[in-house]
Motif scaffolding. Sequence first.
Motif, PDB file in Angstrom:
ATOM      1  N   CYS A  84       0.856  -1.192   0.000  1.00 55.83           N
ATOM      2  CA  CYS A  84       0.000   0.000   0.000  1.00 55.83           C
ATOM      3  C   CYS A  84       0.887   1.236   0.000  1.00 55.83           C
ATOM      4  O   CYS A  84       1.762   1.378   0.854  1.00 55.83           O
ATOM      5  CB  CYS A  84      -0.905   0.010   1.229  1.00 55.83           C
ATOM      6  SG  CYS A  84      -1.858   1.538   1.344  1.00 55.83           S
ATOM      7  N   ASN A  86      -0.668   4.350  -0.400  1.00 56.50           N
ATOM      8  CA  ASN A  86      -1.581   5.471  -0.212  1.00 56.50           C
ATOM      9  C   ASN A  86      -1.119   6.345   0.965  1.00 56.50           C
ATOM     10  O   ASN A  86      -0.125   6.027   1.616  1.00 56.50           O
ATOM     11  CB  ASN A  86      -3.006   4.951  -0.012  1.00 56.50           C
ATOM     12  CG  ASN A  86      -4.017   5.859  -0.674  1.00 56.50           C
ATOM     13  OD1 ASN A  86      -4.137   7.026  -0.332  1.00 56.50           O
ATOM     14  ND2 ASN A  86      -4.726   5.322  -1.638  1.00 56.50           N
ATOM     15  N   CYS A  89       0.200   5.206   4.555  1.00 57.43           N
ATOM     16  CA  CYS A  89       1.363   4.326   4.396  1.00 57.43           C
ATOM     17  C   CYS A  89       2.543   5.103   3.809  1.00 57.43           C
ATOM     18  O   CYS A  89       3.688   4.910   4.227  1.00 57.43           O
ATOM     19  CB  CYS A  89       0.989   3.120   3.532  1.00 57.43           C
ATOM     20  SG  CYS A  89      -0.112   1.964   4.395  1.00 57.43           S
ATOM     21  N   CYS A 126      -5.329   2.209  -0.696  1.00 61.35           N
ATOM     22  CA  CYS A 126      -5.548   2.023   0.744  1.00 61.35           C
ATOM     23  C   CYS A 126      -6.184   0.668   1.038  1.00 61.35           C
ATOM     24  O   CYS A 126      -7.205   0.293   0.476  1.00 61.35           O
ATOM     25  CB  CYS A 126      -6.427   3.140   1.295  1.00 61.35           C
ATOM     26  SG  CYS A 126      -6.702   2.959   3.073  1.00 61.35           S
ATOM     27  N   LEU A 127      -5.551  -0.071   1.967  1.00 62.97           N
ATOM     28  CA  LEU A 127      -6.030  -1.403   2.332  1.00 62.97           C
ATOM     29  C   LEU A 127      -6.957  -1.357   3.542  1.00 62.97           C
ATOM     30  O   LEU A 127      -7.374  -2.399   4.043  1.00 62.97           O
ATOM     31  CB  LEU A 127      -4.834  -2.327   2.595  1.00 62.97           C
ATOM     32  CG  LEU A 127      -4.012  -2.650   1.332  1.00 62.97           C
ATOM     33  CD1 LEU A 127      -2.660  -3.254   1.700  1.00 62.97           C
ATOM     34  CD2 LEU A 127      -4.775  -3.583   0.410  1.00 62.97           C
ATOM     35  N   GLY A 128      -7.249  -0.162   4.016  1.00 61.28           N
ATOM     36  CA  GLY A 128      -8.273  -0.004   5.053  1.00 61.28           C
ATOM     37  C   GLY A 128      -7.790  -0.243   6.473  1.00 61.28           C
ATOM     38  O   GLY A 128      -8.605  -0.322   7.388  1.00 61.28           O
ATOM     39  N   VAL A 129      -6.494  -0.374   6.675  1.00 59.54           N
ATOM     40  CA  VAL A 129      -5.972  -0.521   8.040  1.00 59.54           C
ATOM     41  C   VAL A 129      -4.843   0.495   8.246  1.00 59.54           C
ATOM     42  O   VAL A 129      -3.730   0.159   8.639  1.00 59.54           O
ATOM     43  CB  VAL A 129      -5.482  -1.962   8.322  1.00 59.54           C
ATOM     44  CG1 VAL A 129      -6.636  -2.880   8.630  1.00 59.54           C
ATOM     45  CG2 VAL A 129      -4.648  -2.505   7.168  1.00 59.54           C
ATOM     46  N   VAL A 135       1.410  -0.935   5.296  1.00 60.73           N
ATOM     47  CA  VAL A 135       0.809  -2.267   5.234  1.00 60.73           C
ATOM     48  C   VAL A 135       1.193  -2.957   3.920  1.00 60.73           C
ATOM     49  O   VAL A 135       1.204  -2.331   2.861  1.00 60.73           O
ATOM     50  CB  VAL A 135      -0.726  -2.156   5.347  1.00 60.73           C
ATOM     51  CG1 VAL A 135      -1.373  -3.533   5.246  1.00 60.73           C
ATOM     52  CG2 VAL A 135      -1.115  -1.486   6.650  1.00 60.73           C
TER      53      VAL A 135
HETATM   54  S1  FES Z   1      -3.156   4.149   3.420  1.00 62.21           S
HETATM   55 FE1  FES Z   1      -2.239   2.170   3.568  1.00 62.21          FE
HETATM   56  S2  FES Z   1      -3.753   1.016   4.620  1.00 62.21           S
HETATM   57 FE2  FES Z   1      -4.687   2.962   4.362  1.00 62.21          FE
END
Ligand code: FES
Length: 198
Positions: A84, A86, A89, A126-129, A135
């Motif tokens: 990730c 995003n 991260c 984004c993997l939501g964590v 991540v």
């Molecule tokens: S920005 Fe990487 S999990 Fe949300």
Amino acid sequence: MAIFEGEWLEEARAIIARYPEGRERSAVMPLLYLAQSVDGHVTRGALQEVASLIGVRTAEVEAVASFYTMLRLRPTGTHLIAVCTNLSCALRGASEVYEAAHRATGIPHGGEVSDDGDFTVHEEECLGVCEHAPVVQVNVANHDRVTPERVTEIVAALRGGEVPEPARGPAVDSFKTASRILAGLEPLDETLAEGANA
Ligand code: FES
């Protein structure tokens, strides 16, 4: 060669039977995951076969397959390393982790599969964590707060036949196995985790 033959055709029919008559098109996602578990990615032939099985146009199946990053339309290694990159991260060093994943697997930027066929590195949204940033997903299993050193260790472990324990859920031994789990064809329990590490 057709994908949905023999036991895979039976599994495809079992997936379609999960849905009410007349709603066969609802089976599109698990059927695509099943196809991906056979070939390691969703081939053009698979798109056509899924369309034929559920009575829709190939373009409609392709529209679904191209939307979700868990479905791969291009050749993919045995293990999919998804980093990730995003915002959350990125702020915590995801770019360095992404570069380290490329270095460890030997895949150049723009490359799809490592020369040994073992790895694909994918840049993920984004993997939501975000609270666990940065991540990395290994065969769709989450690894939290990953450093460049840790992703290098993960790649080395996979090369050695080990499956590093993820932050939660079972360790998954390949992207094909992950695809069977996503198709609802493998139990999501400790047995799988033990089997993956055996
Ligand atoms: S920005 Fe990487 S999990 Fe949300």
